[in-house]
Every structure is written in structure tokens, then in C-alpha cells.
Design a protein around this motif. Structure first.
Motif, PDB file in Angstrom:
ATOM      1  N   PRO A 378      41.598  30.891  24.442  1.00 52.19           N
ATOM      2  CA  PRO A 378      41.437  32.337  24.225  1.00 52.19           C
ATOM      3  C   PRO A 378      42.376  32.870  23.136  1.00 52.19           C
ATOM      4  O   PRO A 378      42.037  33.781  22.393  1.00 52.19           O
ATOM      5  CB  PRO A 378      41.789  32.947  25.581  1.00 52.19           C
ATOM      6  N   PHE A 379      43.597  32.293  23.048  1.00 52.99           N
ATOM      7  CA  PHE A 379      44.562  32.749  22.049  1.00 52.99           C
ATOM      8  C   PHE A 379      44.028  32.561  20.631  1.00 52.99           C
ATOM      9  O   PHE A 379      44.261  33.385  19.740  1.00 52.99           O
ATOM     10  CB  PHE A 379      45.878  31.985  22.234  1.00 52.99           C
ATOM     11  N   PHE A 380      43.295  31.449  20.440  1.00 53.62           N
ATOM     12  CA  PHE A 380      42.725  31.183  19.116  1.00 53.62           C
ATOM     13  C   PHE A 380      41.314  31.744  18.967  1.00 53.62           C
ATOM     14  O   PHE A 380      40.635  31.462  17.983  1.00 53.62           O
ATOM     15  CB  PHE A 380      42.715  29.675  18.849  1.00 53.62           C
ATOM     16  N   GLY A 381      40.870  32.478  20.016  1.00 50.69           N
ATOM     17  CA  GLY A 381      39.571  33.123  19.923  1.00 50.69           C
ATOM     18  C   GLY A 381      38.387  32.233  20.215  1.00 50.69           C
ATOM     19  O   GLY A 381      37.249  32.553  19.854  1.00 50.69           O
ATOM     20  N   TRP A 382      38.655  31.123  20.894  1.00 48.16           N
ATOM     21  CA  TRP A 382      37.563  30.185  21.233  1.00 48.16           C
ATOM     22  C   TRP A 382      37.048  30.505  22.639  1.00 48.16           C
ATOM     23  O   TRP A 382      37.483  29.946  23.620  1.00 48.16           O
ATOM     24  CB  TRP A 382      38.049  28.732  21.194  1.00 48.16           C
ATOM     25  N   GLY A 383      36.105  31.409  22.756  1.00 47.54           N
ATOM     26  CA  GLY A 383      35.502  31.718  24.040  1.00 47.54           C
ATOM     27  C   GLY A 383      36.203  32.846  24.771  1.00 47.54           C
ATOM     28  O   GLY A 383      37.205  33.410  24.324  1.00 47.54           O
ATOM     29  N   VAL A 384      35.650  33.147  25.946  1.00 50.76           N
ATOM     30  CA  VAL A 384      36.147  34.246  26.779  1.00 50.76           C
ATOM     31  C   VAL A 384      37.288  33.746  27.669  1.00 50.76           C
ATOM     32  O   VAL A 384      37.239  32.642  28.225  1.00 50.76           O
ATOM     33  CB  VAL A 384      35.005  34.816  27.653  1.00 50.76           C
ATOM     34  N   TRP A 385      38.301  34.624  27.841  1.00 51.27           N
ATOM     35  CA  TRP A 385      39.467  34.249  28.641  1.00 51.27           C
ATOM     36  C   TRP A 385      39.081  33.873  30.072  1.00 51.27           C
ATOM     37  O   TRP A 385      39.578  32.898  30.631  1.00 51.27           O
ATOM     38  CB  TRP A 385      40.439  35.435  28.668  1.00 51.27           C
ATOM     39  N   GLY A 386      38.148  34.622  30.678  1.00 47.47           N
ATOM     40  CA  GLY A 386      37.733  34.355  32.057  1.00 47.47           C
ATOM     41  C   GLY A 386      37.138  32.975  32.234  1.00 47.47           C
ATOM     42  O   GLY A 386      37.382  32.296  33.240  1.00 47.47           O
ATOM     43  N   ASP A 387      36.331  32.545  31.239  1.00 41.71           N
ATOM     44  CA  ASP A 387      35.715  31.214  31.329  1.00 41.71           C
ATOM     45  C   ASP A 387      36.767  30.118  31.285  1.00 41.71           C
ATOM     46  O   ASP A 387      36.703  29.138  32.046  1.00 41.71           O
ATOM     47  CB  ASP A 387      34.720  31.013  30.188  1.00 41.71           C
ATOM     48  N   TRP A 388      37.748  30.254  30.379  1.00 43.73           N
ATOM     49  CA  TRP A 388      38.794  29.224  30.268  1.00 43.73           C
ATOM     50  C   TRP A 388      39.741  29.263  31.476  1.00 43.73           C
ATOM     51  O   TRP A 388      40.260  28.229  31.897  1.00 43.73           O
ATOM     52  CB  TRP A 388      39.571  29.405  28.965  1.00 43.73           C
ATOM     53  N   PHE A 389      39.942  30.429  32.032  1.00 43.04           N
ATOM     54  CA  PHE A 389      40.751  30.536  33.241  1.00 43.04           C
ATOM     55  C   PHE A 389      40.086  29.758  34.379  1.00 43.04           C
ATOM     56  O   PHE A 389      40.750  29.021  35.124  1.00 43.04           O
ATOM     57  CB  PHE A 389      40.920  32.011  33.629  1.00 43.04           C
ATOM     58  N   TYR A 390      38.756  29.906  34.475  1.00 41.23           N
ATOM     59  CA  TYR A 390      37.988  29.208  35.515  1.00 41.23           C
ATOM     60  C   TYR A 390      38.079  27.694  35.313  1.00 41.23           C
ATOM     61  O   TYR A 390      38.272  26.932  36.253  1.00 41.23           O
ATOM     62  CB  TYR A 390      36.535  29.674  35.472  1.00 41.23           C
ATOM     63  N   LYS A 391      37.957  27.248  34.026  1.00 39.72           N
ATOM     64  CA  LYS A 391      38.061  25.813  33.730  1.00 39.72           C
ATOM     65  C   LYS A 391      39.456  25.289  34.058  1.00 39.72           C
ATOM     66  O   LYS A 391      39.630  24.163  34.555  1.00 39.72           O
ATOM     67  CB  LYS A 391      37.734  25.550  32.259  1.00 39.72           C
ATOM     68  N   GLY A 392      40.473  26.127  33.809  1.00 34.61           N
ATOM     69  CA  GLY A 392      41.841  25.745  34.140  1.00 34.61           C
ATOM     70  C   GLY A 392      42.027  25.570  35.641  1.00 34.61           C
ATOM     71  O   GLY A 392      42.708  24.641  36.095  1.00 34.61           O
ATOM     72  N   LEU A 393      41.403  26.461  36.421  1.00 30.05           N
ATOM     73  CA  LEU A 393      41.478  26.336  37.878  1.00 30.05           C
ATOM     74  C   LEU A 393      40.799  25.044  38.348  1.00 30.05           C
ATOM     75  O   LEU A 393      41.288  24.361  39.255  1.00 30.05           O
ATOM     76  CB  LEU A 393      40.813  27.555  38.539  1.00 30.05           C
ATOM     77  N   GLU A 394      39.660  24.719  37.757  1.00 28.69           N
ATOM     78  CA  GLU A 394      38.970  23.464  38.106  1.00 28.69           C
ATOM     79  C   GLU A 394      39.863  22.263  37.804  1.00 28.69           C
ATOM     80  O   GLU A 394      39.947  21.304  38.599  1.00 28.69           O
ATOM     81  CB  GLU A 394      37.668  23.361  37.318  1.00 28.69           C
ATOM     82  N   LEU A 395      40.526  22.327  36.652  1.00 24.72           N
ATOM     83  CA  LEU A 395      41.416  21.232  36.274  1.00 24.72           C
ATOM     84  C   LEU A 395      42.572  21.099  37.265  1.00 24.72           C
ATOM     85  O   LEU A 395      42.995  19.979  37.597  1.00 24.72           O
ATOM     86  CB  LEU A 395      41.949  21.458  34.858  1.00 24.72           C
ATOM     87  N   LEU A 396      43.070  22.236  37.764  1.00 28.22           N
ATOM     88  CA  LEU A 396      44.125  22.202  38.776  1.00 28.22           C
ATOM     89  C   LEU A 396      43.676  21.457  40.027  1.00 28.22           C
ATOM     90  O   LEU A 396      44.409  20.644  40.590  1.00 28.22           O
ATOM     91  CB  LEU A 396      44.519  23.629  39.157  1.00 28.22           C
ATOM     92  N   VAL A 397      42.464  21.776  40.477  1.00 32.60           N
ATOM     93  CA  VAL A 397      41.941  21.138  41.693  1.00 32.60           C
ATOM     94  C   VAL A 397      41.730  19.647  41.459  1.00 32.60           C
ATOM     95  O   VAL A 397      42.110  18.807  42.294  1.00 32.60           O
ATOM     96  CB  VAL A 397      40.621  21.815  42.129  1.00 32.60           C
ATOM     97  N   VAL A 398      41.152  19.326  40.314  1.00 27.53           N
ATOM     98  CA  VAL A 398      40.896  17.914  40.002  1.00 27.53           C
ATOM     99  C   VAL A 398      42.214  17.161  39.828  1.00 27.53           C
ATOM    100  O   VAL A 398      42.295  15.956  40.043  1.00 27.53           O
ATOM    101  CB  VAL A 398      40.026  17.805  38.720  1.00 27.53           C
ATOM    102  N   ALA A 399      43.279  17.878  39.476  1.00 26.29           N
ATOM    103  CA  ALA A 399      44.571  17.239  39.205  1.00 26.29           C
ATOM    104  C   ALA A 399      45.147  16.530  40.415  1.00 26.29           C
ATOM    105  O   ALA A 399      45.890  15.565  40.280  1.00 26.29           O
ATOM    106  CB  ALA A 399      45.569  18.282  38.710  1.00 26.29           C
ATOM    107  N   CYS A 400      44.850  17.006  41.609  1.00 25.37           N
ATOM    108  CA  CYS A 400      45.478  16.421  42.794  1.00 25.37           C
ATOM    109  C   CYS A 400      45.040  14.968  42.984  1.00 25.37           C
ATOM    110  O   CYS A 400      43.855  14.685  43.126  1.00 25.37           O
ATOM    111  CB  CYS A 400      45.126  17.225  44.042  1.00 25.37           C
TER     112      CYS A 400
END
Length: 749
Positions: A378-400
Motif C-alpha cells: 500500500p505504501f508504494f501504491g500497489w493495491g488497496v490497504w484492506g486487501d494487503w492487510f487481509y493477506k498479511g493476516l492469512e500469512l500470520l495464520v499460515v506462519a504457525c
């Protein structure tokens, strides 16, 4: 050189020739008692020192080893706690502290999100825990989630459905959130932290249903994992109920029924037909058939009579027995089995230690990556912040890395529990892994491949007197505890031949023994001993060769001037040995070696009978070490099998030390890497096969866990993976890994 062996033997009046043999060293005794190698002994000793007087608590609610680490760190924040160790595999916490009551410790554990109950060592019948609160919360959370979904479909205002989802998150996420709080406070990251962040994040971006689904799936997954893991932990706990809690004790007034804790050493107990033996002891009167399967794994009942040992937990099938107690309840063979197996389950295997280290680095790295995924695009303007936030949450879950971390310990606990129920003690994950990797086994002969109870099969005095030869032999041998010496003693006693007046007793290691009788030195030992003394054995050559070809060990009797006679001693190969060796070869052990101090002819006879691949004869103790080292230099992983008393150098040199007859040998039970509780080799093929299967299952679990994680990571960025699917992949993978490991509990011979 003296071969391993049990004492015993009897005189046979005839001239039969058994095809097995013993090397002779009358001076060898328990002075040579060995200590088998214990892998990681230094580490174990250090732990034992710090936790020797620890209080023990059973912990419920842990679903992977990261939970155990978080609880450890939390408990260490308490000033009163000096040392603490939480083991996920056994579900136990050992804690050394001052000033805290049981209730205070239970409350502190509860703060971290788990439940604890005091566990007194040595006490039987510890109740199994059930997490009823967790079950109720998961059910309520699921009902609220379903209600919210129904309200959404019914066209009612969205706010009502959101309230249901929010309540579902609060109810189902209360305990994970509390655990997450204490994990963060103690500077650790576990699944509770990641899941709590994911659920809160989903709510913040308006994905209330998604957040509630994540929380509920996580709760259900934890409940299923906990139930499954408890089954593996109970694999050995069930042994506690084998021995009865009370015993019939013989008193002057008659039989009295007493708790086993009140029965002392030396008391006489009565075991009636059909009853279980309550304590270890020796039979003083009565005869019966006793089923020892729970202790030794033997499928066939063993006949017992006066003088025989019986073990607590075995079943008296026929006659009534009076037994003199030899061990207190906390010292019985079955109590030691339970204690040693639980200790073994707590020891980490090399694979587990590596996976734990990997997971410790992996989780923080992925957490940082998740933050970068949320912030950078989002900082570099690649997509919507909400979408990347959601992907980040998925990555958190998969991280375990739950499935990865759980892949090894559950398999090890299951395999060790299975082995214990079949009369085999595997002393930790390291020993299990080594047993699964062995491709060569070296057997000591006497007492291992053979019964170890030799008998005198022939006495030849030439033109002299047999009784005189036997009297001289008895005089020299009566200071030895070697099995061959004992056989000669038994024969002399049977023939009522008294010993002569002797003095200056000497041991000639690997050759024989000597004593001064009637002012002259007499010798008993190998034919080679007399060759060294310069005494001609030419007139005895024919008898020596014939008896050795028949598998006898020869003890020559004589002086430095002439040979007076010879005594032939023979042993028998163990029952079912050939079948056991065949199964070992089928299990993938391609080299089976026999080590013996006997002459080549005798060794060849026994080798042909048993089916071993190779044999090494005329070995001194140091020569056995050389053979083991040579096998290792040839690229073999070598196990050495003995009876738990002698041959210390060879057993210490081998990659794996295996002792036999551990049920009656405290030394073997305490020091061996693997102990066969019965005095036979029937369980060895099962042990090797079980260990190989355990290694295969561990590899399957690790690869499956990695593949599932990689697949989930790949699916995140195209947007094909939802948050609830990420949770499902994590908890589902962990559950599959647990169920795969539990197959080891059902592995049969």
C-alpha cells in the motif's frame, strides 16, 4: 576371556554333546559389571540435578511445543520459581519453587490459558483430565456463529448478525487471547498470538463472519488435537492400573487385606488363582503358571515354583502362591517401567530438536514478512490497504508451524508406548532413531544367543580318576562366579565330590585360573594355557578336536608338568532364536554377527545353528571392541546385544546398547539404551521394525507439514486462500499429523 552369561548349569551323567559353547575365565564375576552407554547422559544428569525434587503437574490444553515454551517463560517470571520445565510430549510440568501452594500454581497456569493438576510421583490411579470449560466455550462459539449466519440469510439487519459474530469471537477467543497476552508478556510468540491478531484484524476490517469462523475453527481444532494427543499420552499411563492396589498379607492371626503402600520388604503375601500379583517378590511355597505379558511381553505363561521371582502386574493363572516381598510398591519392576518410559518420552530426539530450532527461527521471520506484506505494497501504491492487510493476516495464520513442530514428539511417544506394552523399554527418542537406523547387530554368545546355563557333558581323566579331576576342578573354580565354573561346581555337588584344601588362588584373564593344592600349582583353563606352560597336549588332540566340533567348551585340568584330564561343558541355543534372526534380516538388518571367545570350531557350530551372517572367534574383551569399530568403519550403524552384565567395552563402543532380561536386572533397566524385559530375543525384530516405521512416519509428517505450508503460502497472493481456509489448513494439517503418528500405537508384532 569370559563370555557373557547367566550363572547356572547342572551335571549330566552321560556323554551327550550340545552344539554351543562357552569361553572360560573362572575369575570373571560381577566385578566386570558394565554401564551401558546412555545417549545424552550429561544433559540428562544436569536436568536431573536441577529438577530432582521438583513438584510435578499435569497440564491440559497444550496443542504444540510452542505452548509449552510460552508456559515455561510465563512461570519463570514468578520470583518464587527457581526452575521449571514443561514437556509437551508427556503433558507435564516440573517446577522447583519456594512458597507457592498448589492452588497458586494452578492459578498461574490458568492465567496462561491452560489447566493444571498436581501429580504425585509414585501414586497410582491419577485421573485423566478433561477440559470441559474449553469444550463448552467451543460449542457456544459455534452456536453463535451459526446463529449469525442464519440471521444474515434471513434478511434481518446486519447489525444483529454482527453482534452474534462478535459474541462468538469473544466467547471462543477468550482463552486464546488470554494465553496470547501472557505469551507476549513473557516475550514469546505462539499460535494463540497469531490467531488472536488474525481474529482482531478481521473484525477491524469488517470481516466479522470471517473472524468468528477463524476463532471457532481454532477452538475445534485445539479440542480435537488435545483429545488425540491425550490418547498417545495414555498409552503408558494405562500400565499404572495393572498392579492391584491391595494385597493379602500373611499375619499370625491369618490373612489381612492391606493397601500395597503398607506392605514392607520381607512380608509374605498370598496370591490366589486368577489374581494379579500386587508386588515384586520370590515364591516361597506353591506352584503356578503366571502370565507375565504386561511386564516382559511374553505371550506364554511361565511356570513358577519356590525360589522363582514374580513381578507386580503379572497374573497368577492356576495355583495359590505365597510370595516374600522383595521390593516396595514404588520400586517394583512395573513402577520403574512407567517412570523410565515417561522419562524417555520427555527426551528429545535429534530430529525433534532440529525442528524446534527451525520453528523458533521460522515464526518470527514470517511475522516480520506479514508486517511487510501489510505495510509495503500500500505504501508504494500497489493495491488497496484492506486487501494487503487481509493477506498479511492469512500469512500470520499460515506462519504457525504447529503441524511441523508436533510431527516428531507424538510419533516418538506413540512408538515408546507401544514398545513398553510389548515388553521393550526404549530409552528416549535418540535411541528410537538409532534403532531405526541400525543395519548391523553384534550378539554376544553366552547368555544371549545361548541360554547361558551350561552343563558338564563329559569328564575324561584318561587313565586317572574322574572324581579326582573333578575335585581339583571344584577347588580351583569355587572362587569364581563364571557360568562355566558354576556348571563344574554343580556337577561336583551332584556327585558329592568335596573340594580339596587350596590356597594362592589366581585368575589368568582370558585363559583360566590356578590354585595351589597339596603344595603344587594346579591349573584349569583352555588347552592354549597348557601350550603356553609347555605341557604337551598331543595325546589329547583327538578328544579335544571331537568335543570342540560338537560345540563343547573344554576346561583342561593339570599342572605345569602334565594334564590330568578335561571337562567338556556345553550350552544350548535359545528357543525361537533362528526365527528371530530371520525376522531381523527381513526387517533390513543385513549383517548379524556373533562375537565369542570360543575356538573357531565351536563358534562355527553355533553360527550354523543360529543363522548369523558372520562370527568372530577366539576374542578377548578388547578384540570385541576392535570388531565393533571395524563394522563402524565399514559404514555400519551397529547395535550390540548382551545380557546387561559383562562386555562393557563392546557395548559402550556400539552405536546402540541393548540389554536382555531387564525385568530382573536393575542395572540393565537403568543404563541400557534399549532393554528387552524378558530374557529372550523374540522382541528384537518388533523393536527394529517399530523404530523403522516411526522414522518413516516422522519423515512423512515433516514433508506433509512443509508441503501444506508452501501450498497455503502460494495460494495467498492470488487471493484464492481465505482466512478461515488458512486456519483449517493449519489445524487440519496438525490433526492429520497426530492421527498418522497414532498408527504406531496399533503396530503389532
Amino acid at each position: 576371556m569370559a563370555e557373557d552369561g547367566k550363572q547356572g548349569g547342572c551335571c549330566s551323567g552321560g556323554h551327550h554333546h550340545c552344539s554351543s559353547s562357552h569361553e572360560h575365565d573362572p575369575g570373571e564375576s560381577n566385578a566386570g559389571m558394565r554401564l551401558l552407554p546412555v545417549v545424552g547422559a550429561e544433559t540428562a544428569a544436569a536436568g536431573a540435578l536441577s529438577l530432582a525434587h521438583a513438584d510435578v503437574y499435569r497440564i491440559a490444553g497444550m496443542d504444540c511445543s510452542s505452548c509449552a515454551k510460552s508456559l515455561e517463560k510465563h512461570m519463570r517470571t514468578l520470583a518464587a520459581v527457581q526452575e521449571v520445565s514443561v514437556n509437551f510430549s508427556t503433558g507435564k510440568m516440573q517446577i522447583v519453587q519456594e512458597g507457592l501452594t498448589d492452588d497458586a500454581i494452578v492459578r498461574e497456569v490458568s492465567k496462561a490459558g491452560y489447566s493444571a493438576s498436581p501429580l504425585s510421583r509414585g501414586k497410582r490411579g491419577q485421573a485423566k483430565q478433561s477440559d470441559k470449560v474449553g469444550t463448552v466455550l467451543a460449542v457456544i462459539s459455534g452456536v453463535l456463529l451459526g446463529l449469525g449466519a442464519l440471521l444474515s440469510l434471513g434478511g434481518l439487519p446486519e447489525a444483529i448478525a454482527i453482534v452474534c459474530y462478535a459474541l462468538s469471537i469473544v466467547v471462543g477467543g477468550y482463552r486464546p487471547a488470554r494465553s496470547a497476552f501472557y505469551a507476549i508478556k513473557s516475550r514469546s510468540l505462539d499460535m494463540n498470538v497469531l490467531m488472536s491478531v488474525a481474529a482482531i484484524g478481521a473484525a477491524l476490517i469488517g470481516e466479522w463472519q470471517e473472524g468468528a469462523t477463524v476463532v471457532w475453527l481454532f477452538a475445534v481444532g485445539n479440542w480435537l488435537q488435545t483429545k488425540s494427543i491425550e490418547k498417545t499420552r495414555d498409552s503408558i499411563r494405562d500400565l499404572m492400573d495393572l498392579a492391584p492396589a491391595e494385597a493379602w498379607v500373611k499375619r499370625e492371626t491369618g490373612l489381612v487385606r492391606l493397601p500395597v503402600e503398607e506392605v514392607g520388604v520381607g512380608d509374605v503375601i498370598v496370591v490366589k488363582p486368577g489374581e494379579k500379583v500386587p508386588l515384586d517378590g520370590d515364591v516361597i511355597t506353591g506352584e503356578s503358571s503366571v502370565n507375565q505379558a504386561p511386564i516382559t511381553g511374553e505371550s506364554i505363561p511361565v511356570d513358577k515354583q519356590a525360589g522363582d521371582a514374580v513381578f507386580a502386574g503379572s497374573v497368577n493363572e492356576s495355583g495359590s502362591l505365597e510370595v516374600r516381598v522383595t521390593r516396595l510398591v514404588e520400586d517394583t519392576a512395573i513402577a520403574k517401567i512407567i517412570h523410565l518410559v515417561e522419562e524417555a518420552q520427555e527426551k528429545k530426539a535429534p530430529t525433534q530438536a532440529f525442528v524446534d530450532k527451525f520453528a523458533a527461527m521460522y515464526t518470527p521471520i514470517v511475522l516480520v514478512l506479514a508486517l511487510l506484506v501489510i505495510l509495503l505494497p500500500p505504501f508504494f501504491g500497489w493495491g488497496v490497504w484492506g486487501d494487503w492487510f487481509y493477506k498479511g493476516l492469512e500469512l500470520l495464520v499460515v506462519a504457525c508451524p504447529c503441524a511441523l513442530v508436533i510431527s516428531t514428539p507424538v510419533a516418538i511417544v506413540s512408538a515408546i508406548g507401544n514398545a513398553a506394552r510389548n515388553g521393550v523399554l526404549i530409552k528416549g527418542g535418540t535411541s528410537l532413531e538409532k534403532a531405526g537406523a541400525i543395519d548391523a547387530i553384534a550378539f554376544d554368545k553366552t547368555g544371549t544367543l545361548t541360554v547361558g546355563k551350561p552343563r558338564v557333558s563329559r569328564i575324561d581323566a584318561g587313565k586317572g580318576d574322574e572324581d579326582e579331576v573333578l575335585a581339583i576342578a571344584r577347588t580351583i573354580e569355587e572362587h569364581s562366579r563364571h557360568p562355566i565354573a558354576q556348571a563344574i561346581m554343580d556337577c561336583a555337588v551332584g556327585r558329592q565330590i568335596a573340594s580339596l584344601e587350596g590356597r594362592d588362588y589366581r585368575v589368568l584373564p582370558g585363559k583360566g585360573a590356578a590354585a595351589t593344592i597339596h603344595g603344587q600349582t594346579h591349573y584349569a583353563g583352555k588347552p592354549a594355557l597348557f601350550a603356553e606352560l609347555g605341557v604337551s597336549t598331543q595325546e589329547w588332540t583327538e578328544q579335544i578336536e571331537a568335543l570342540q566340533r560338537a560345540g563343547n567348551t573344554l576346561v583342561m585340568i593339570g599342572t605345569a608338568q602334565k594334564i590330568l584330564g578335561l571337562i567338556a561343558v556345553s550350552d544350548t541355543v535359545r528357543d525361537k532364536l533362528v526365527a528371530a534372526i530371520g525376522k531381523l534380516k527381513a526387517a533390513g538388518v543385513d549383517e548379524i554377527v556373533m562375537l565369542t571367545g570360543d575356538n573357531r570350531g565351536t563358534a562355527e557350530t553355533v553360527a550354523k545353528q543360529t543363522g548369523v551372517s558372520r562370527y568372530f572367534a577366539d576374542l578377548l574383551p578388547q578384540d570385541k571392541v576392535t570388531v565393533i569399530k571395524q563394522l563402524q568403519q565399514d559404514g555400519k550403524t551397529v547395535a550390540m546385544v548382551g545380557d546387561g552384565i559383562n562386555d562393557a567395552p563392546a557395548l559402550a563402543t556400539a552405536n546402540l546398547g541393548i540389554a536382555m532380561g531387564g525385568a530382573g536386572t536393575d542395572t540393565a533397566m537403568e543404563t541400557a539404551d534399549i532393554v528387552l524385559m524378558a530374557d529372550n530375543l523374540e522382541k528384537l525384530p518388533h523393536t527394529v521394525s517399530l523404530s523403522r516405521q516411526a522414522l518413516a512416519i516422522i519423515r512423512q509428517n515433516i514433508w506433509f507439514s512443509i508441503v501444506v505450508k508452501l501450498a497455503a503460502l502460494v495460494l495467498i497472493f492470488p487471493g484464492w486462500l481465505t482466512l478461515w481456509l488458512a486456519v483449517l489448513s493449519d489445524t487440519g494439517a496438525a490433526l492429520i499429523v497426530i492421527l498418522n503418528s497414532m498408527r504406531l500405537l496399533r503396530t503389532k508384532e
